[in-house]
Scaffold this active site. Structure first.
Site, short mmCIF file in Angstrom:
data_model
loop_
_atom_site.label_atom_id
_atom_site.label_comp_id
_atom_site.label_asym_id
_atom_site.label_seq_id
_atom_site.Cartn_x
_atom_site.Cartn_y
_atom_site.Cartn_z
N SER A 52 0.82 -1.21 0.00
CA SER A 52 0.00 0.00 0.00
C SER A 52 0.85 1.26 0.00
O SER A 52 0.59 2.20 -0.76
CB SER A 52 -0.96 -0.01 1.20
N ASP B 239 -1.26 -8.39 12.67
CA ASP B 239 -2.59 -8.93 12.36
C ASP B 239 -3.02 -10.04 13.30
O ASP B 239 -4.20 -10.36 13.39
CB ASP B 239 -2.61 -9.46 10.93
#
Length: 475
Positions: free
Chosen positions: A277, A408
């Protein structure tokens, strides 16, 4: 990190509060903000000329210095380990983890202003740090928070663009569409069309980036309420800080959930420039695409299963463990389930990292949050067992360079505890957070006049011929 560096020990950092020291190579120390100037843009106006001169000096004096060798493995392996990108706002160390302008996550938790004493850092404070390299005062953070709140109005046509999609569309699709609709108001595009001088590119970029950062949570909350709460949207509350207001617009007003959102946004904001990203945002921006176009592209990269979608996969996998084995699963049973997952050709989501070679500090601070606020949560206790079971299994497997948990592995369990149970939406939270880091770097990209990104590509024929030639010459 290139422009702003911290001292090696935190005690030395604190001893220099309010001072402006420099090393022999003119690197500015990270410092506590002593200026009474409440305007972030004026701070940048002071810093930019100095850093422009510094970059020119680097290029003129050291432009031919080699930074390493490129191997075939790097070319066909996703450019892993290849140094090839300037990214000022953060630096990722394989052993230490992320540093924001030289400060580790624990250091940020200590020095950045918080909403309450001993609480989590305010994301606005991290934004100030990313842009200036300085730790802001509480007053400066409050001024920035008000500025963002005043920029947060979203035109109706943005909502109409989202509403044109099925409500079942993936939330990242809806968020990216909303960001593209916001592009209509791009200040950079207007200024470029009017012939703005390149030395001023950073100014409309700054306006776009601050507007984007302010509006993304509003759009993201609209997507959530549209998908999961029958379209019953909740207006923004200008009296709240950035993280708390986002939590409020989602529909969560529990004080601990607001604290979690502040922590979540802060630690997910930036992770140097090589991840999908961040690199995408920089790449698209290097073509002088405005921040809305650049960030929308970044969001589409973030939506991939190998990047931002991982936090969704972790919670779904953990819930599958509970469904099959129950909440009171023993460590031996858990070990069997982990092996079952691996032997089926799948990975254990939330473990391993492309750069890190130790437990992700972002995992650690989330674990500390859980120990403080929800120690008895069954899913948190399962995550704790996984922390003990998974790394030895992955080490035994012998194919994993980093068997430790990443960011995560924990975030979904925390969000689930406070009622945000829709795992499909989690990547949107990641996207909102990442706006701070990507937009901060975009401003510096334009301020420094960084070039259009254009690396060289080769074919397998070229690689084979080159390797044969290299082998022959070494014989």
């Amino acid at each position: 990190m290139v422009f702003f560096r911290s001292v090696s020990a935190f005690t030395r950092l604190r001893s220099r509060v309010g001072q402006q020291s420099s090393l022999s190579n003119s690197v500015r120390w990270i410092q506590m903000q002593s200026s009474t100037d409440m305007d972030l843009k004026s701070q940048l106006q002071e810093l930019i000329p100095e850093q422009q001169d510094r970059l020119k000096k680097l290029k003129s004096e050291h432009g031919k210095v080699q930074l390493g060798n490129i191997t075939v493995d790097m070319v066909i392996g996703g450019m892993r380990g290849m140094t090839g990108l300037l990214w000022e706002t953060s630096l990722l160390d394989p052993e230490e983890g992320i540093r924001f302008r030289g400060l580790s996550i624990p250091e940020c938790q200590k020095v950045l202003p918080a909403a309450q004493s001993g609480g989590e850092p305010l994301p606005e404070g991290l934004l100030w740090l990313l842009l200036t390299g300085k730790v802001p005062s509480k007053e400066q953070v409050e001024a920035l928070s008000k500025d963002l709140a005043n920029r947060a109005a979203v035109p109706d046509y943005v909502y109409n663009a989202i509403d044109a999609l099925p409500s079942t569309a993936h939330p990242m699709t809806q968020l990216a569409s909303g960001v593209m609709a916001l592009q209509v108001q791009s200040e950079f595009q207007k200024a470029y069309e009017n012939g703005i001088h390149k030395s001023k590119f950073w100014e409309p970029t700054y306006e776009d980036c601050l507007n984007l950062i302010a509006r993304v949570p509003v759009v993201a909350a609209y997507v959530y309420r549209r998908m999961y709460k029958n379209g019953d949207s909740i207006p923004s509350d200008k009296s709240l800080d950035y993280g708390a207001n986002f939590s409020h617009m989602l529909g969560f007003d529990d004080a601990k959930m607001k604290e979690l959102m502040r922590l979540y946004i802060t630690i997910h904001s930036d992770h140097e420039g090589g991840n999908v990203s961040a690199h995408t945002g920089h790449l698209v921006g290097s073509a002088l695409s405005d921040p809305y176009l650049s960030f929308a592209a970044a969001l589409n990269g973030l939506a991939g299963p190998l990047h931002g979608l991982a936090n969704q996969e972790v919670l779904l996998w953990i819930k599958s463990v509970v469904e099959e084995c129950g909440e009171n699963i023993s460590k031996d049973q858990l070990k069997e389930y982990v092996w079952k997952t691996l032997n089926s050709g799948k990975v254990v989501p939330g473990y391993g990292h492309g750069v890190l070679r130790k437990t992700d500090p972002r995992y650690v601070c989330q674990r500390e949050f859980a120990l403080k606020h929800l120690p008895d949560d069954p899913l948190f206790q399962l995550v704790s067992k996984l922390y003990e079971v998974v790394p030895p299994v992955l080490t035994e497997l012998g194919k994993v360079k980093n068997p430790w948990p990443n960011v995560d592995a924990h975030s979904g369990v925390l969000l689930n505890h406070y009622g945000l149970t829709e795992a499909r939406y989690y990547t949107v939270l990641f996207g909102v957070s990442r706006s701070l880091g990507i937009c901060s770097q975009l401003i510096w990209d334009r301020a420094l006049g960084l070039a259009l990104e254009r690396p060289k590509s080769v074919t397998m024929d070229w690689l084979e011929a080159h390797c044969k030639k290299a082998k022959a010459s070494s014989a």
